[in-house]
Structure formats: C-alpha cells, structure tokens
Scaffold this active site. Structure first.
Site, PDB file in Angstrom:
ATOM      1  N   SER A 167       2.508   4.274   2.018  1.00 41.72           N
ATOM      2  CA  SER A 167       1.802   3.387   2.938  1.00 41.72           C
ATOM      3  C   SER A 167       2.697   2.988   4.116  1.00 41.72           C
ATOM      4  O   SER A 167       2.371   3.220   5.272  1.00 41.72           O
ATOM      5  CB  SER A 167       1.325   2.147   2.164  1.00 41.72           C
ATOM      6  N   LYS A 185       4.068  -7.556   8.617  1.00 40.70           N
ATOM      7  CA  LYS A 185       3.083  -8.456   8.007  1.00 40.70           C
ATOM      8  C   LYS A 185       1.714  -7.796   8.059  1.00 40.70           C
ATOM      9  O   LYS A 185       0.765  -8.304   8.653  1.00 40.70           O
ATOM     10  CB  LYS A 185       3.085  -9.819   8.719  1.00 40.70           C
ATOM     11  N   ASP A 212       8.548  -0.889  -4.816  1.00 41.84           N
ATOM     12  CA  ASP A 212       9.621  -1.823  -5.212  1.00 41.84           C
ATOM     13  C   ASP A 212      10.187  -1.491  -6.592  1.00 41.84           C
ATOM     14  O   ASP A 212      11.391  -1.551  -6.811  1.00 41.84           O
ATOM     15  CB  ASP A 212       9.079  -3.260  -5.202  1.00 41.84           C
ATOM     16  N   ASP A 221       6.038 -13.746   1.061  1.00 35.67           N
ATOM     17  CA  ASP A 221       5.224 -12.530   0.946  1.00 35.67           C
ATOM     18  C   ASP A 221       4.555 -12.465  -0.431  1.00 35.67           C
ATOM     19  O   ASP A 221       3.358 -12.185  -0.540  1.00 35.67           O
ATOM     20  CB  ASP A 221       6.096 -11.292   1.174  1.00 35.67           C
ATOM     21  N   GLU A 240       0.431 -12.699  -0.944  1.00 38.25           N
ATOM     22  CA  GLU A 240      -0.385 -11.638  -1.555  1.00 38.25           C
ATOM     23  C   GLU A 240      -1.017 -12.095  -2.868  1.00 38.25           C
ATOM     24  O   GLU A 240      -2.119 -11.668  -3.203  1.00 38.25           O
ATOM     25  CB  GLU A 240       0.427 -10.334  -1.725  1.00 38.25           C
TER      26      GLU A 240
END
Ligand SMILES: NC(=O)C1=CN([C@@H]2O[C@H](COP(=O)(O)OP(=O)(O)OC[C@H]3O[C@@H](n4cnc5c(N)ncnc54)[C@H](OP(=O)(O)O)[C@@H]3O)[C@@H](O)[C@H]2O)C=CC1
Ligand SMILES: CC[C@](O)(C(C)=O)C(=O)O
Ligand SMILES: [Mg+2]
Ligand SMILES: [Mg+2]
Length: 343
Positions: free
Chosen positions: A27, A130, A82, A190, A194
């Site tokens: 992505s 962002k 991650d 963040d 989310e």
C-alpha cells in the site's frame, strides 16, 4: 499553531544525490516508490522474489533483493507490514546499512516499542503519511497530496530533518502540509486514530446502524445506502469544509437530529472507553497483544476477519456496488488473494 512545512519551504537538494531504497511495494511502498521516482529521485525497490517483485518491475521500477537494495542506498525506507519488520530488519537490513545512511519508517511502532533497535551510526526518521497508500499515489497523480508527519529519532549526520522533509516533499506531502512530531506522538496518535475513530470506531458505528435498521425490518439495501454508501458523500463534505460545511449542505432537520441524537449515541461513556483504548496504547498493552497474536500465526485476527467479511452489510454492498460502475473497484481486492501483497 504548529509549524507546517509546505512544498516551497522545503529544499530537496539534500536528497538529490542519494539513492533511496523503498523496502516493500504494498500500500505505502508502491506509492512512495512511484511518487519519489516521478519527483526525480533515484529509487530502488527492495523485495523478495514474488508477486510484489513482478508488479514493481511491471511498473518500471529498479528492483533488488532487500539486502542488495539496502547496501546500495543512502536512505532506506522500511515499508513492510509492521509485524514483519523486526525479522527482515535483523536478517537483511541491519547487516547491510551503510554507516551514515538514514533508516526511515512510515509509522513509529517498531522503533517506539523497541522491536527494531537501529544501529547508532545511522540517522533514523519517520515520514508518516496521514492517509492510505493508494491515496498517497492517487492524490499525487491528481497534482495534490496527503499530509505527512515527520520525526527524527537519531541524527548522526545533522541532516536527518532536512532529508525527512525532502522525502516528504518527494511523495507529494508538501502540497498538503508536513508537520514535525516524535516517534512516540506519531505511534500513539496513529494507533488511537485507527482504532477509535477511522477504522474501528467507524466500522462499528456503520455496522451498528445497519443492524439496527435491518433488525427493525427495513430492507438491507436501504440500510446499506443509508449507513455505508452515503457515508463517503458526507465525509467528503467534512474533508472539504469541516463539520460546518457538512451541516450547511444537509437539511436543517438532519442538523437538528445531529445535535440532539449524535450525543445520545456517542456519549461520555464512549469517550471514557476511548480513553481506555488510548491508555492500552500508551502502556504498550495493545502492542504486546498484537506482537503475541503474530507470534502464534494470528488465530484471532483470521477468525474475526472471516466473520467480518461474511457480515450481511458486506454481502449486500458487494451486490449493490456491482450495479454502480462509477464506484471504483477496490485495488485492495488483490489483498484478499495476496494477503499482504502487491496491492
Ligand atoms: N497502509 C497504509 O496506508 C499505511 C501504512 N503505514 C505504515 O507503512 C508501513 C507499510 O505498511 P503497508 O504499506 O500497509 O504494508 P503492506 O502490507 O501493504 O506491505 C506489503 C509489502 O511488503 C512486502 N513484504 C512482506 N513481507 C516481506 C518480507 N519478509 N520480505 C520482503 N518483502 C516483504 C510484500 O511483498 P510480497 O508481495 O513479496 O509479500 C509487499 O510488497 C507500516 O509501517 C505501516 O504501519 C503508514 C501509514 C498508512
Ligand atoms: C488509518 C489506518 C492507517 O493508520 C492509515 C491508513 O493511516 C494504517 O495504519 O493503515
Ligand atoms: Mg496506522
Ligand atoms: Mg495512519
């Protein structure tokens, strides 16, 4: 007001004679690599052989194995999922990082929670868009951009912040605004955003609205249009002009309903639970749980994902979107096939 850097404030020379390795082509990876290349920077994509490798080559990128790309580069942006970063970092990135190079991330999770410990002889910074990667690419192509946060964790060259700013400009964020932060602030805000608002809060709100209507006997198609499809149209107004512009466009009846019923749905108890979510992020409890879930191959993640994909709102939505050719087919469809692949 916080200092916001824009396109013309940022000098890009500091990145011009450097080779940038973008590790991962998912992505964020495909967007960073393509935007940087089109901004005139020298980019190599670091990957293992497979789906993303083929896609990156088809897109005209220079592609190398991760170790080789890192060894050849002055800036290494880690855009792997991650949960895979620590292993790839230990095996392929750390041994090949040049002294004085820069190690960069788009999210501070692994550095902040000490799953990745960078060597002391490199710069370490983040450029965290962002927005979703596909919008980092799409907005860039449209001549716009997604805002980014930058943060410096280690500055051995004295240039880390300038390199981060130039990188952010290269992916198009200078057109929307670049803000300075720390790894801690980026990671915690963040994760909170989310979980509580953008993804977790919103999907729960949408499903609860859809279920309330269908359980009361209303048609699922009507409930889908009301609670999911129209959401984008409402959010677009908020994006353009805040709550005020959204409320200007809706009827006064809707605005009165917004004022009297909104706080009945999202109330002080909801906010108290948001604070619990934030606390679990700040103490590391959420991170610990996510790391453990991955160590045992994600049984809970996969079970919930399967169940969510079978929800009636998803089924009816798929059918209705087929009949609306103007609604863009999600590129993330490929994600179903590739899991975490070349989206
Ligand atoms: N998704 C987003 O919009 C955002 C993400 N971020 C951050 O950006 C980073 C990247 O996230 P995202 O773009 O979602 O990641 P993706 O899940 O899209 O990354 C997938 C890519 O990583 C590659 N990959 C996975 N494992 C390996 C491996 N062991 N060796 C080599 N390549 C591998 C895949 O290649 P293959 O095809 O071979 O599997 C694929 O190219 C994360 O830190 C995330 O938090 C930040 C802001 C927004
Ligand atoms: C909102 C989810 C996000 O933080 C993002 C697109 O910004 C992510 O981790 O994907
Ligand atoms: Mg995130
Ligand atoms: Mg985010």
């Amino acid at each position: 007001m916080a200092k916001v850097f824009y396109h013309n404030d940022i000098q890009e020379e500091v990145l011009q004679n450097k080779k940038v390795a973008v590790v991962g082509y998912g992505s964020q990876g495909h967007a960073h690599a393509q935007n940087l290349k089109e901004s005139g920077f020298d980019v190599v994509v670091g990957l293992r052989k497979g789906k993303s490798w083929n896609k990156a080559e088809e897109d005209g990128m220079e592609v190398k194995e991760v170790a080789e790309a890192v060894a050849a580069s002055d800036v290494v942006m880690v855009l792997l999922p991650d949960e895979h970063q620590p292993a790839v970092f230990e095996e392929h990135i750390k041994p090949n990082l040049k002294a004085g190079a820069a190690l960069a991330f788009a999210h501070g999770f692994n550095v902040h929670f000490k799953q990745v410990v960078p060597p002391s002889d490199v710069d370490v910074f983040l450029v965290a868009p962002k927005g979703p990667g596909h919008l980092v690419r799409r907005t860039f192509e449209d001549g716009a951009g997604v805002p980014s946060l930058i943060g410096v964790e280690q500055d051995v060259t004295g240039e880390a912040k300038n390199i981060a700013l130039a990188y952010a400009k290269g992916i198009g964020s200078g057109r929307a605004g670049v803000l300075e932060t720390s790894f801690q602030e980026e990671t915690e805000t963040d994760l909170f955003g989310e979980q509580a608002v953008l993804c977790g809060g919103l999907s729960s709100l949408v499903k609860a609205g859809f279920e309330t209507l269908t359980e009361a006997g209303y048609q699922p198609e009507v409930a889908y249009f009301e609670c999911m499809h129209e959401l984008k149209l409402i959010v677009d107004l908020m994006y353009e002009g805040g709550l005020e512009y959204m409320r200007y466009s809706i009827s006064d009846t809707a605005q009165w309903g917004d004022f009297v019923s909104g706080p009945r749905v999202i109330d002080e108890d909801t906010k108290a639970r948001m604070k619990d979510v934030l606390s679990d992020i700040q103490t590391g409890k959420f991170a610990k749980g996510w790391i453990l879930e991955n160590k045992v191959n994600r049984p809970e993640f996969n079970a919930i994902n399967d169940m969510e994909n079978k929800h009636q709102i998803e089924k009816v939505g798929r059918e209705l979107r087929e009949l609306m050719p103007f609604v863009k087919k999600p590129q993330s469809k490929e994600k179903d096939v590739v899991t975490h692949g070349s989206r």
